[in-house]
Design a protein around this motif. Structure first.
Motif, PDB file in Angstrom:
ATOM      1  N   MET A   8      49.979  45.141  47.547  1.00 46.18           N
ATOM      2  CA  MET A   8      49.770  45.225  45.892  1.00 46.18           C
ATOM      3  C   MET A   8      49.022  45.818  45.533  1.00 46.18           C
ATOM      4  O   MET A   8      48.004  46.680  45.282  1.00 46.18           O
ATOM      5  CB  MET A   8      48.891  43.599  46.159  1.00 46.18           C
ATOM      6  CG  MET A   8      49.195  43.230  44.504  1.00 46.18           C
ATOM      7  SD  MET A   8      47.762  41.351  43.747  1.00 46.18           S
ATOM      8  CE  MET A   8      46.905  42.496  43.945  1.00 46.18           C
ATOM      9  N   GLN A   9      50.305  46.485  44.343  1.00 44.96           N
ATOM     10  CA  GLN A   9      49.244  47.848  44.167  1.00 44.96           C
ATOM     11  C   GLN A   9      49.302  47.652  41.908  1.00 44.96           C
ATOM     12  O   GLN A   9      49.961  46.495  41.984  1.00 44.96           O
ATOM     13  CB  GLN A   9      50.292  48.792  43.595  1.00 44.96           C
ATOM     14  CG  GLN A   9      50.577  49.843  44.902  1.00 44.96           C
ATOM     15  CD  GLN A   9      50.798  50.999  44.888  1.00 44.96           C
ATOM     16  OE1 GLN A   9      51.261  51.044  43.833  1.00 44.96           O
ATOM     17  NE2 GLN A   9      51.342  51.651  45.550  1.00 44.96           N
ATOM     18  N   VAL A  10      48.331  47.675  41.623  1.00 43.70           N
ATOM     19  CA  VAL A  10      47.570  47.509  40.014  1.00 43.70           C
ATOM     20  C   VAL A  10      47.002  48.249  39.246  1.00 43.70           C
ATOM     21  O   VAL A  10      46.609  49.460  39.677  1.00 43.70           O
ATOM     22  CB  VAL A  10      46.734  46.298  40.267  1.00 43.70           C
ATOM     23  CG1 VAL A  10      46.044  45.662  39.041  1.00 43.70           C
ATOM     24  CG2 VAL A  10      46.522  45.084  41.310  1.00 43.70           C
ATOM     25  N   ASN A  11      48.359  48.781  38.225  1.00 40.08           N
ATOM     26  CA  ASN A  11      47.384  49.515  37.136  1.00 40.08           C
ATOM     27  C   ASN A  11      46.625  49.038  36.247  1.00 40.08           C
ATOM     28  O   ASN A  11      46.702  47.878  35.948  1.00 40.08           O
ATOM     29  CB  ASN A  11      48.908  49.375  36.190  1.00 40.08           C
ATOM     30  CG  ASN A  11      49.870  50.185  36.799  1.00 40.08           C
ATOM     31  OD1 ASN A  11      49.658  50.688  38.225  1.00 40.08           O
ATOM     32  ND2 ASN A  11      51.095  49.845  36.330  1.00 40.08           N
TER      33      ASN A  11
END
Length: 129
Positions: free
Chosen positions: A1-4
């Motif tokens: 999971m990537q989060v900005n």
């Protein structure tokens, strides 16, 4: 999971009351700090905190162990209180960012039976059992 992550300057805008955030805090290690090699030096670090907003009875505010009430402040898991720049503390929160929701949910907290079920769903979605 990537989060900005969007960092918000605490002088310009504050989080919603009760919102868990990542807070960048700036301060100075006290001269009697246990690690004398950094005593008196400045630091800037990120800590998870909760924002406690305006004082309105029965709303989000922080009550300390001595029954004092604090508002318009950020509180970490140790109960340490920090304010935005211009507040009454020696170290302060310069920026904050909203924390991402729990994986697969649209909330920051899951409790009771829902917590275990949510964790199982997140692991299954990632291919883990």
């Amino acid at each position: 999971m990537q989060v900005n992550v969007e960092w918000v300057d605490a002088r310009e805008r504050l989080p919603q009351p009760g919102e868990p955030v990542a807070a960048a805090t700036f301060g100075t290690y006290p001269h009697d700090f246990h690690d004398r090699s950094v005593a008196g030096e400045h630091y800037w670090l990120v800590r998870p905190m909760v924002f406690h907003g305006l004082y309105i009875p029965m709303t989000f505010q922080h009550q300390s162990e001595d029954d004092s009430h604090y508002h318009d402040c950020f509180v970490d898991s140790d109960g340490f209180i920090r304010y935005p720049p211009g507040g009454p503390s020696e170290d302060h929160v310069t920026h904050w960012a909203a924390l991402p929701f729990l994986p697969g949910l649209s909330v920051h907290v899951a409790g009771g039976p829902e917590a275990g079920a949510a964790l199982r769903r997140a692991r299954e979605a990632a291919g883990h059992r």
